[in-house]
Each structure stands twice: as C-alpha cells, then as structure tokens.
Design an enzyme around this catalytic site. Structure first.
Site, mmCIF file in Angstrom:
data_model
loop_
_atom_site.group_PDB
_atom_site.id
_atom_site.type_symbol
_atom_site.label_atom_id
_atom_site.label_comp_id
_atom_site.label_asym_id
_atom_site.label_seq_id
_atom_site.Cartn_x
_atom_site.Cartn_y
_atom_site.Cartn_z
ATOM 1 N N GLY A 19 -66.410 32.550 -37.417
ATOM 2 C CA GLY A 19 -67.125 31.164 -36.859
ATOM 3 C C GLY A 19 -65.971 30.903 -35.685
ATOM 4 N N GLN B 102 -70.642 24.906 -41.093
ATOM 5 C CA GLN B 102 -70.339 24.320 -41.977
ATOM 6 C C GLN B 102 -71.883 23.841 -42.263
ATOM 7 O OE1 GLN B 102 -68.278 23.416 -45.012
ATOM 8 N NE2 GLN B 102 -65.985 24.278 -43.477
ATOM 9 N N SER C 77 -70.856 31.424 -40.083
ATOM 10 C CA SER C 77 -69.954 32.124 -40.790
ATOM 11 C C SER C 77 -69.880 32.520 -41.930
ATOM 12 C CB SER C 77 -68.377 31.085 -40.796
ATOM 13 O OG SER C 77 -67.449 31.853 -41.190
ATOM 14 N N CYS D 266 -57.576 24.740 -42.419
ATOM 15 C CA CYS D 266 -57.036 24.909 -41.006
ATOM 16 C C CYS D 266 -55.593 23.717 -40.763
ATOM 17 C CB CYS D 266 -57.640 25.489 -40.161
ATOM 18 S SG CYS D 266 -59.387 26.420 -40.312
#
Ligand code: PLP
Length: 392
Positions: free
Chosen positions: A70, A184, A206, A333
């Site tokens: 992504g 998402q 992703s 992250c």
C-alpha cells in the site's frame, strides 16, 4: 482463548490464500514474462488475480496495477500526480490524519516547493468539509484523502469530495486529480469506481489487510490517465511498475480479494456485529472511557478506538496479551515510534486521553462470545490499573 483484534495492522490470510500461493510457489513458479508454458502458467495467475482485484472495485483489468505494498501505491500515485501536474499548479490538498505513507510523501513534495494544505477533522475524525471546499483553488493539482481512517475507522466523504472536485474542474477548467488511500477501506466498505468512487482517479489498496499476504499492493489508475511510474526498469505491469512480478503475492492477493468481495455483506455484517457488541459491553462495564470512533453512520465496521482514562494503553495492551487478546495502541506503524498518535492529536485529544487509547480492529472471524470475553478482561485490566497505577 485467542482473540485477534488487530486486523487493521494485518489480517490472518485465508486458508485458500495460502493454498493459492503455495501452488504458485511450488508448481507455477515461472516468470510471467517467459514465453514457455511455465511462464504462461504464471502469467495466467497474474491475469486472474488482476481480474479479481479490479472486479472488487468495479474497475476494468487494465486499470489495476500490482505494486509491492500500500505504501508504494501511495508513493506512486502522489509523486506521479505531482510530476504530471507540476505545470498546472503547485497545491496539494490532503488531511491531517493520513497514514505516514501519504504524509511523508507530501512532505517530500513540500520540500521540493509544492504547497500542501492539511484539512482538519473533528473529535470523531470526521473531515472538515468547509475547510476542504475553501482549500480547493485553481492552483490545486491533487487531492489525496483516505477512504477509512486506520486508527478510528471513520469513513471519509470520498464521493462528496470527488463530486466537488469534478464540478470545480468543469467550472474552472482545472485538472485536479484525486487519490484515495483505500488500504483500510478495501473489503470493509462498498467501493465501486463506477458508483460511489466515480470521480476518484487513483486508489491504493494492500493485500495483507484483506486476508492476503504482506508485501503486495495495488493501484487503480483511471482509464485515460497517465502518470509516470515510480519504479522503472523492465516495463512490467504495462510500464506502471517494473520488476519481476511477485507472482506468489499477486496470486494470494487475488484470491483474498475474490473471497472478500464475494462474501462482502456477510463478512462486514459480522465485523459490525462484533464491533457493536464490544462497544456495548465496554460502555456498560467500564466507567470513565472516551469513545474516539464515531457512533453514527460515519463509523466503518472494522475499528473501535477507546480511551480508558487514567490508564496507559501500552500497559493494557500487554496485560490483555497475557489473556490471549491482541490489540493495538494506535496504528502499527506509529506505535513503534516514540511520540503520540498524530490522528488522535488532530482530533483534539489531550495527551492523557491519547495515552489511554486502545484500537480494537475486527475481522469476520470475531464472535459475540469473544467480545464478551474481551469486555470482561478489559474491565479487569482497567480496574487493576486504576487501583495500582501500573502492574508490570
Ligand atoms: N495506508 C493505510 C491507511 C494503512 O493503514 C497502511 C498500513 O497500515 C498503509 C497505507 C500501508 O500499507 P502497506 O503496509 O501495505 O505498505
């Protein structure tokens, strides 16, 4: 009990995904560019996967390109749009709550002389549409707004933004492009480039957020739009992304996209039910909380973010882990780094409220029984923390 509630960080691959990958890894391991039968077999996996991914968003096969993740899709879309549009203007509009894959990319462009405006959000991470509409000027070349926020699950008004952009382009003769980071949102909320995403020019997705593997992503680029490639070389992916195709990852992502699309209603209903059950349980059982995710129709099915006031999210996370419950304190992250969530900060939360925040993120595999267990364990952990301060 084992309860995985960190599905926004990554998901468990479907058994079918693993099987599809194994087939490519062991039997059909050829290079899709090779002319012999092994190459053709590999190419067929790539073609089938492209069809499944494109269909899952109502796109044509020639509008969908595989990338390595992504993050690469976001980089490709934003850097490509900036390069393609640099003669038309210098302004880029994004939001204060994007993933670092977008924020760091626009920051790089800012250092190169582009002007970036970051649209703010309210206390539930809902976009300030008034600020957005005022921000769009004739100098604007790109709008990049995520479809569903990874920390709160808030659904952004992508259709409204795209319609505004199209009508601004028509009335002002501008060429503003729109990108959405739908990493998402893919498989969680309806996405159709001929329907609710009409007007969106580029979409990042992703593999590992939809029960596919890590290290594979995709980028939708609307037919007729030409943006320069980010990774150049042998010209794979119709010159959009060079490098020998990750056929194993591609087959896995294609399989996951097909399953998640075919079972969309059933899957998202299960997520929504699990989320509702946990929200209800926590509200009934645990005092002094702040629900940071929306509770109206701007709430997606996949994320519930709650601050347990007077506690530390990180300590709660490790306590819950001992009971077999896996959650997150923010985005995967950013939680690695020191410092607090920029998303919750942009929503106006105070440092203590951010410190006590936990993100629960759901998949179709979560059950009502699990949510009862999690409610009980959260209640115990919060009560103990509040009594003792910390207990590690
Ligand atoms: N964008 C959003 C909103 C995300 O949540 C993530 C991953 O957490 C990414 C981009 C990056 O995706 P990938 O891990 O495939 O690089």
């Amino acid at each position: 009990m084992f309860v995985y509630l960190d599905n926004s960080a990554t998901t468990r691959p479907y058994a079918e995904t693993v099987e599809a990958m194994n087939k490519v890894l062991t039997d059909d391991f050829g290079n899709p560019s090779s002319l012999h039968t092994l190459g053709i077999a590999a190419e067929n996996h790539v073609k089938a996967a492209r069809k499944s991914c494109a269909e899952a968003m109502g796109a044509s096969e020639n509008e969908f390109f595989f990338t390595s993740c992504g993050t690469e899709s976001d980089n490709t879309a934003i850097l490509g749009a900036a390069e393609a549009g640099r003669h038309y203007g210098k302004k880029i509009i994004t939001t204060a709550v994007e993933h670092p894959a977008v924020l760091e990319t626009v920051k790089k462009l800012e250092n190169q002389g582009f002007k970036v405006e970051y649209i703010g959000v309210d206390s539930k991470c809902r976009l300030d549409m008034r600020q957005f509409k005022k921000a769009v000027t004739e100098d604007t070349i790109l709008i990049s707004v995520m479809a569903l926020n990874n920390e709160t699950g808030t659904v952004m008004p992508i259709s409204e933004i795209a319609e505004f952009k199209d009508s601004f382009n028509r009335s002002h003769g501008t060429r503003i492009l729109m990108h959405t980071d739908a990493v998402q949102a893919f498989g969680k909320i309806p996405m159709n480039v001929k329907g609710n995403l009409k007007g969106v020019d580029m979409i990042s997705v992703s593999g590992h957020k939809i029960h596919g593997p890590k290290g594979i992503g995709g980028l939708y680029v609307k037919k007729g739009l030409h943006i320069p490639a980010y990774i150049i070389g042998g010209g794979q992916e119709s010159n959009m992304r060079s490098g020998t195709e990750n056929t194993v990852g591609i087959a896995g992502m294609g399989c996951a996209a097909k399953i998640s699309h075919e079972n969309f209603d059933n899957r998202t209903r299960k997520m929504r039910d699990a989320r509702a059950a946990l929200l209800q349980g926590i509200k009934a059982e645990v005092p002094e909380i702040m629900v940071n995710s929306p509770e109206d129709d701007t709430a997606g099915p996949s994320v519930l973010n709650v601050s347990f006031l007077g506690t530390r999210g990180e300590v709660l996370l490790h306590t819950l882990e001992q009971d077999g419950i896996f959650v997150s304190t923010g985005s995967a992250c950013s939680s690695n780094k020191k410092g607090q969530s920029h998303v919750l900060g942009a929503m106006g939360l105070k440092p203590k409220e951010i410190e006590g925040a936990i993100r629960f993120s759901f998949s179709e595999f979560n059950t009502a029984e699990e949510m009862e267990y999690v409610t009980e364990k959260v209640k115990q952990a919060v009560t103990r923390f509040r009594r003792l301060g910390s207990f590690r």
